[in-house]
Scaffold this motif. Structure first.
Motif, PDB file in Angstrom:
ATOM      1  N   GLY A   1       0.784  -1.229   0.000  1.00  0.00           N
ATOM      2  CA  GLY A   1       0.000   0.000   0.000  1.00  0.00           C
ATOM      3  C   GLY A   1       0.814   1.277   0.000  1.00  0.00           C
ATOM      4  N   PHE A   2       2.085   1.163  -0.256  1.00  0.00           N
ATOM      5  CA  PHE A   2       2.924   2.357  -0.249  1.00  0.00           C
ATOM      6  C   PHE A   2       2.870   3.057  -1.595  1.00  0.00           C
ATOM      7  CE2 PHE A   2       5.861   2.463   3.522  1.00  0.00           C
ATOM      8  CZ  PHE A   2       5.160   1.527   4.262  1.00  0.00           C
ATOM      9  N   THR A   3       2.961   4.392  -1.531  1.00  0.00           N
ATOM     10  CA  THR A   3       2.967   5.184  -2.761  1.00  0.00           C
ATOM     11  C   THR A   3       4.166   6.112  -2.747  1.00  0.00           C
ATOM     12  OG1 THR A   3       1.628   6.865  -1.703  1.00  0.00           O
ATOM     13  CG2 THR A   3       0.461   5.161  -2.909  1.00  0.00           C
ATOM     14  N   ALA A   4       4.347   6.845  -3.823  1.00  0.00           N
ATOM     15  CA  ALA A   4       5.465   7.793  -3.933  1.00  0.00           C
ATOM     16  C   ALA A   4       6.758   7.101  -3.526  1.00  0.00           C
ATOM     17  CB  ALA A   4       5.214   9.004  -3.043  1.00  0.00           C
ATOM     18  N   VAL A   5       6.962   5.941  -4.073  1.00  0.00           N
ATOM     19  CA  VAL A   5       8.112   5.139  -3.699  1.00  0.00           C
ATOM     20  C   VAL A   5       9.443   5.620  -4.274  1.00  0.00           C
ATOM     21  CG1 VAL A   5       9.111   2.845  -3.793  1.00  0.00           C
ATOM     22  CG2 VAL A   5       6.657   3.133  -3.476  1.00  0.00           C
ATOM     23  N   ASP A   6      10.428   5.496  -3.454  1.00  0.00           N
ATOM     24  CA  ASP A   6      11.778   5.895  -3.778  1.00  0.00           C
ATOM     25  C   ASP A   6      12.665   4.807  -3.190  1.00  0.00           C
ATOM     26  OD1 ASP A   6      13.333   7.773  -4.972  1.00  0.00           O
ATOM     27  OD2 ASP A   6      12.516   9.399  -3.744  1.00  0.00           O
TER      28      ASP A   6
ATOM     29  N   THR B   1      16.827   3.095  -2.404  1.00  0.00           N
ATOM     30  CA  THR B   1      18.272   3.217  -2.323  1.00  0.00           C
ATOM     31  C   THR B   1      18.832   1.809  -2.427  1.00  0.00           C
ATOM     32  OG1 THR B   1      17.987   4.949  -0.706  1.00  0.00           O
ATOM     33  CG2 THR B   1      20.175   3.985  -0.901  1.00  0.00           C
TER      34      THR B   1
ATOM     35  N   LEU C   1      11.003  -1.456   4.308  1.00  0.00           N
ATOM     36  CA  LEU C   1      10.124  -0.578   3.575  1.00  0.00           C
ATOM     37  C   LEU C   1       9.754   0.439   4.646  1.00  0.00           C
ATOM     38  CD1 LEU C   1       8.459  -0.003   1.094  1.00  0.00           C
ATOM     39  CD2 LEU C   1       6.873  -1.783   1.791  1.00  0.00           C
ATOM     40  N   VAL C   2      10.164   1.668   4.429  1.00  0.00           N
ATOM     41  CA  VAL C   2       9.943   2.682   5.448  1.00  0.00           C
ATOM     42  C   VAL C   2       9.020   3.790   4.981  1.00  0.00           C
ATOM     43  CG1 VAL C   2      11.128   4.267   7.014  1.00  0.00           C
ATOM     44  CG2 VAL C   2      12.332   2.285   6.115  1.00  0.00           C
ATOM     45  N   CYS C   3       8.094   4.173   5.842  1.00  0.00           N
ATOM     46  CA  CYS C   3       7.203   5.276   5.474  1.00  0.00           C
ATOM     47  C   CYS C   3       7.903   6.570   5.818  1.00  0.00           C
ATOM     48  CB  CYS C   3       5.887   5.217   6.239  1.00  0.00           C
ATOM     49  SG  CYS C   3       4.879   6.686   5.930  1.00  0.00           S
ATOM     50  N   ARG C   4       8.002   7.439   4.843  1.00  0.00           N
ATOM     51  CA  ARG C   4       8.752   8.670   5.080  1.00  0.00           C
ATOM     52  C   ARG C   4       7.958   9.665   5.924  1.00  0.00           C
ATOM     53  NH1 ARG C   4      10.143   9.567  -0.247  1.00  0.00           N
ATOM     54  NH2 ARG C   4       8.226   9.050  -1.282  1.00  0.00           N
TER      55      ARG C   4
ATOM     56  N   ARG D   1       6.803   4.301   9.921  1.00  0.00           N
ATOM     57  CA  ARG D   1       6.421   2.897  10.041  1.00  0.00           C
ATOM     58  C   ARG D   1       7.320   2.052   9.138  1.00  0.00           C
ATOM     59  NH1 ARG D   1       1.550  -0.234   8.433  1.00  0.00           N
ATOM     60  NH2 ARG D   1       0.809   1.491   7.191  1.00  0.00           N
TER      61      ARG D   1
ATOM     62  N   GLU E   1      17.028  -0.075   0.545  1.00  0.00           N
ATOM     63  CA  GLU E   1      16.009   0.569   1.356  1.00  0.00           C
ATOM     64  C   GLU E   1      14.961   1.179   0.447  1.00  0.00           C
ATOM     65  OE1 GLU E   1      17.728   3.369   4.256  1.00  0.00           O
ATOM     66  OE2 GLU E   1      18.729   1.548   4.921  1.00  0.00           O
ATOM     67  N   ILE E   2      13.734   0.966   0.818  1.00  0.00           N
ATOM     68  CA  ILE E   2      12.674   1.541   0.008  1.00  0.00           C
ATOM     69  C   ILE E   2      11.883   2.477   0.909  1.00  0.00           C
ATOM     70  CG2 ILE E   2      10.757   1.046  -1.510  1.00  0.00           C
ATOM     71  CD1 ILE E   2      11.643  -1.761  -1.739  1.00  0.00           C
ATOM     72  N   VAL E   3      11.751   3.702   0.478  1.00  0.00           N
ATOM     73  CA  VAL E   3      10.970   4.636   1.275  1.00  0.00           C
ATOM     74  C   VAL E   3       9.778   5.072   0.444  1.00  0.00           C
ATOM     75  CG1 VAL E   3      12.922   5.512   2.578  1.00  0.00           C
ATOM     76  CG2 VAL E   3      12.287   6.602   0.465  1.00  0.00           C
ATOM     77  N   GLY E   4       8.697   5.336   1.115  1.00  0.00           N
ATOM     78  CA  GLY E   4       7.498   5.742   0.401  1.00  0.00           C
ATOM     79  C   GLY E   4       6.491   6.277   1.395  1.00  0.00           C
ATOM     80  N   CYS E   5       5.271   6.327   0.975  1.00  0.00           N
ATOM     81  CA  CYS E   5       4.212   6.836   1.817  1.00  0.00           C
ATOM     82  C   CYS E   5       3.272   5.667   2.077  1.00  0.00           C
ATOM     83  CB  CYS E   5       3.449   7.926   1.056  1.00  0.00           C
ATOM     84  SG  CYS E   5       3.445   9.488   1.872  1.00  0.00           S
ATOM     85  N   CYS E   6       3.110   5.279   3.340  1.00  0.00           N
ATOM     86  CA  CYS E   6       2.231   4.158   3.606  1.00  0.00           C
ATOM     87  C   CYS E   6       0.789   4.599   3.346  1.00  0.00           C
ATOM     88  CB  CYS E   6       2.388   3.663   5.039  1.00  0.00           C
ATOM     89  SG  CYS E   6       1.825   4.791   6.303  1.00  0.00           S
ATOM     90  N   ALA E   7      -0.083   3.646   3.185  1.00  0.00           N
ATOM     91  CA  ALA E   7      -1.480   3.924   2.841  1.00  0.00           C
ATOM     92  C   ALA E   7      -2.113   5.021   3.700  1.00  0.00           C
ATOM     93  CB  ALA E   7      -2.292   2.639   2.911  1.00  0.00           C
TER      94      ALA E   7
ATOM     95  N   SER F   1      -0.701   8.366   2.917  1.00  0.00           N
ATOM     96  CA  SER F   1      -1.002   8.810   1.562  1.00  0.00           C
ATOM     97  C   SER F   1      -2.321   9.561   1.546  1.00  0.00           C
ATOM     98  CB  SER F   1      -1.109   7.613   0.624  1.00  0.00           C
ATOM     99  OG  SER F   1       0.146   7.012   0.455  1.00  0.00           O
TER     100      SER F   1
ATOM    101  N   ASP G   1       9.422  10.730  -8.909  1.00  0.00           N
ATOM    102  CA  ASP G   1      10.221   9.546  -8.653  1.00  0.00           C
ATOM    103  C   ASP G   1      10.961   9.149  -9.917  1.00  0.00           C
ATOM    104  OD1 ASP G   1       9.494   7.987  -5.911  1.00  0.00           O
ATOM    105  OD2 ASP G   1       8.018   9.451  -6.524  1.00  0.00           O
TER     106      ASP G   1
END
Lengths: 140, 140
Positions: A111-116, A118, B83-86, B90, B120-126, B129, B139
């Motif tokens: 459910g993650f969006t705006a993924v980036d 490293t 998977l980290v929410c920026r 979380r 590492e993947i960063v994004g916005c969790c549901a 968002s 992106d």
DNA sequence: AGCGAACATGAGAATCATTCTCAATCAGCG
DNA sequence: CGCTGATTGAGAATGATTCTCATGTTCGCT
């Protein structure tokens, strides 16, 4: 945090130029010194600012050392990752559409969006492997 | 640089315990504060030392924030990524044998050995968002 | 159980990359 | 050519992490 400079100054060009001239990764401090040697001294604060702007604009690559320093390098184009030698610092640019896709897919699944992402791979390049006496390294 | 402590002390157990008790990522400073709140104050220097030892021993996870801070968290076992929410911080633990293999294969192809990697993947969790007003994010 | 030596601790100083301050300077416009 | 506001830069400030070293603890040994 990260506006593109509106005015073109000698300092900004100097930074941009030297990044292009040499192709390697260096810390802000090192670029600052290189600039001075080059006869185009630029204030340290300005080097940091410019480097940051360029990075934000996606025009240069940023790498984080284990020590927490940021290294910058001219970036030809596109998104890519790096293979870095932990001994000599040599870097190889690698493209990885495969991993790219995996990252996005995985994130989306949660459910993650705006993924980036490293991705960094560090190791011992061939020359350094020979030179190094096989340190007892425990990897995953 | 990273010897395992030879003696078992109250402090080391306290750090290890609180890491286990709470499962989230926190900076050394935050763990230090948490320890104090918990009634088992441990010196900041010792928290850093212990965290480092544990990390070296592979018993805890380390994550680097964009700001350069190191975050630590108890690590159940094995190698995995995050998977980290920026927004809210979380984290979701993900295993990725696929990427693992790719990393090793790629490195090997270039003659690298003793390979290690960071993904590492960063994004916005549901939840975040929804809450966030759709910032214009670019992106890869 | 009791000693002693070596290791661990912790308060505060030291480090060090990066960021901030703010007056002086400069680029670009009219 | 003169303005005006963005940009610069020297040094101070910041902030996480590491170091110092006197003191406190743990563990091996008797």
């Amino acid at each position: 945090m990260g506006e593109k400079p509106r005015r073109l100054t000698r300092q900004q060009q100097a930074v941009s130029d030297i990044l292009d001239a040499r192709g390697d990764f260096r810390s802000a401090q090192e670029w600052h010194a290189a600039l001075k040697d080059d006869g185009s001294p630029v204030g340290l604060a300005t080097v940091y600012r410019t480097l940051q702007s360029l990075a934000d604009a996606g025009r240069i690559d940023v790498l984080r050392t284990a020590a927490g320093e940021s290294l910058y390098r001219a970036c030809s184009a596109g998104h890519h990752h790096h293979l870095v030698c932990r001994e000599c610092g040599r870097t190889v640019e690698i493209s990885a559409g495969e991993v790219e896709r995996w990252a996005v897919a995985t994130a989306t699944a949660y459910g993650f969006t705006a993924v980036d992402h490293t991705v960094e791979i560090v190791g011992c390049c061939a020359p350094c492997s020979v030179r190094t006496p096989e340190g007892a390294r425990e990897d995953a």
